[in-house]
Design a protein around this motif. Sequence first.
Motif, PDB file in Angstrom:
ATOM      1  N   ASN A   1      37.451  51.165  47.406  1.00  0.00           N
ATOM      2  CA  ASN A   1      37.168  51.020  45.979  1.00  0.00           C
ATOM      3  C   ASN A   1      38.369  50.460  45.203  1.00  0.00           C
ATOM      4  O   ASN A   1      38.192  49.863  44.143  1.00  0.00           O
ATOM      5  N   ALA A   2      39.565  50.657  45.719  1.00  0.00           N
ATOM      6  CA  ALA A   2      40.759  50.107  45.067  1.00  0.00           C
ATOM      7  C   ALA A   2      40.925  48.620  45.357  1.00  0.00           C
ATOM      8  O   ALA A   2      41.686  47.940  44.661  1.00  0.00           O
ATOM      9  N   GLY A   3      40.201  48.094  46.324  1.00  0.00           N
ATOM     10  CA  GLY A   3      40.338  46.690  46.716  1.00  0.00           C
ATOM     11  C   GLY A   3      39.496  45.748  45.886  1.00  0.00           C
ATOM     12  O   GLY A   3      38.768  44.909  46.436  1.00  0.00           O
ATOM     13  N   ILE A   4      39.589  45.874  44.578  1.00  0.00           N
ATOM     14  CA  ILE A   4      38.769  45.038  43.691  1.00  0.00           C
ATOM     15  C   ILE A   4      39.603  44.120  42.807  1.00  0.00           C
ATOM     16  O   ILE A   4      39.042  43.407  41.970  1.00  0.00           O
ATOM     17  N   PHE A   5      40.892  44.108  43.016  1.00  0.00           N
ATOM     18  CA  PHE A   5      41.761  43.363  42.112  1.00  0.00           C
ATOM     19  C   PHE A   5      42.297  42.057  42.701  1.00  0.00           C
ATOM     20  O   PHE A   5      43.032  41.337  42.028  1.00  0.00           O
ATOM     21  N   ASP A   6      41.935  41.740  43.927  1.00  0.00           N
ATOM     22  CA  ASP A   6      42.481  40.530  44.559  1.00  0.00           C
ATOM     23  C   ASP A   6      41.417  39.460  44.793  1.00  0.00           C
ATOM     24  O   ASP A   6      41.584  38.579  45.630  1.00  0.00           O
ATOM     25  N   PHE A   7      40.325  39.532  44.041  1.00  0.00           N
ATOM     26  CA  PHE A   7      39.308  38.488  44.099  1.00  0.00           C
ATOM     27  C   PHE A   7      38.569  38.486  42.768  1.00  0.00           C
ATOM     28  O   PHE A   7      38.732  39.391  41.955  1.00  0.00           O
ATOM     29  N   ALA A   8      37.777  37.459  42.555  1.00  0.00           N
ATOM     30  CA  ALA A   8      36.994  37.358  41.317  1.00  0.00           C
ATOM     31  C   ALA A   8      35.585  36.905  41.650  1.00  0.00           C
ATOM     32  O   ALA A   8      35.361  36.196  42.638  1.00  0.00           O
ATOM     33  N   LEU A   9      34.667  37.325  40.822  1.00  0.00           N
ATOM     34  CA  LEU A   9      33.294  36.853  40.910  1.00  0.00           C
ATOM     35  C   LEU A   9      33.158  35.623  40.010  1.00  0.00           C
ATOM     36  O   LEU A   9      33.744  35.587  38.925  1.00  0.00           O
ATOM     37  N   SER A  10      32.394  34.653  40.441  1.00  0.00           N
ATOM     38  CA  SER A  10      32.171  33.460  39.625  1.00  0.00           C
ATOM     39  C   SER A  10      31.283  33.819  38.435  1.00  0.00           C
ATOM     40  O   SER A  10      30.625  34.870  38.416  1.00  0.00           O
ATOM     41  N   ALA A  11      31.248  32.947  37.464  1.00  0.00           N
ATOM     42  CA  ALA A  11      30.364  33.146  36.305  1.00  0.00           C
ATOM     43  C   ALA A  11      28.919  33.255  36.769  1.00  0.00           C
ATOM     44  O   ALA A  11      28.154  34.085  36.262  1.00  0.00           O
ATOM     45  N   GLU A  12      28.551  32.460  37.745  1.00  0.00           N
ATOM     46  CA  GLU A  12      27.189  32.511  38.286  1.00  0.00           C
ATOM     47  C   GLU A  12      26.904  33.862  38.949  1.00  0.00           C
ATOM     48  O   GLU A  12      25.835  34.441  38.767  1.00  0.00           O
TER      49      GLU A  12
END
Length: 186
Positions: free
Chosen positions: A142-153
Motif C-alpha cells: 500500500n505504500a508503493g503508490i508514490f513512484d508511478f502515475a495514472l494517466s488522465a484517461e
Amino acid sequence: LRTSYLDLCLVHWPVVGKHVTAYLALEQLQKEGLLRAIGVSNYTIEDYEELKAHATIPPAVNQIEISPWLYRKQTAEYFQGQGIILQSYRTLRQGKALEDPAVKELAARLGRTPSQIVGRWCVQHGFVFLPKTQSLARMQENAGIFDFALSAEDMEKLDALTTLEAIAAFRSSYNIGIVRDTPLQG
C-alpha cells in the motif's frame, strides 16, 4: 490513553442537533492544548455549512468514504476548496475493490496491484489514502503508490465506476447515520 494530547480527534457523524455542540467541545479541547488538530467525518457540504456558522476553528480533516465506486466530485472539490483535507475510508471496499475488472486491467497493464491502483487514484485526487491492514506485506504494498502515475484517461475510467445506485446507497446509509440517537442507558 496515557498521553498529554491527541494529534487528531474527529466528530464521527453530523448527527442532527448534536454535531455542532460536539465540534465546539473539540474546539475548546484544542484551545486547552489537549488536541493538536480537530476534524469531522461523514460531513456533506450542507453539514459543513451548518457547522461553519458556529465554529471558530475550521476542521483540518473530513474523513469520508471515497473510492472510484463512491466518488462525489462536487463534495470533494468543495472541501478541498475550503482547505480541508479529505481522508478516505473504505477505499478498498473491504477487499471488493481488488476484484473489479477495470482495476485489475489497469493493475496488469501497469505492473501494479489493484490496491496500488486505487491508492494512487486517491493520491492523484489529493485524498489521504489510509488503508486498514495488519499485514506487513500489505502495508508495504500500500505504500508503493508514490513512484508511478495514472494517466488522465486511467483516472477518468476509474472516476466513471461510481454509479447512481452507489450514490443512492450512500444517501440511505448517511440518512441512518445522521438521525442516530443512541441512548446512554441500555
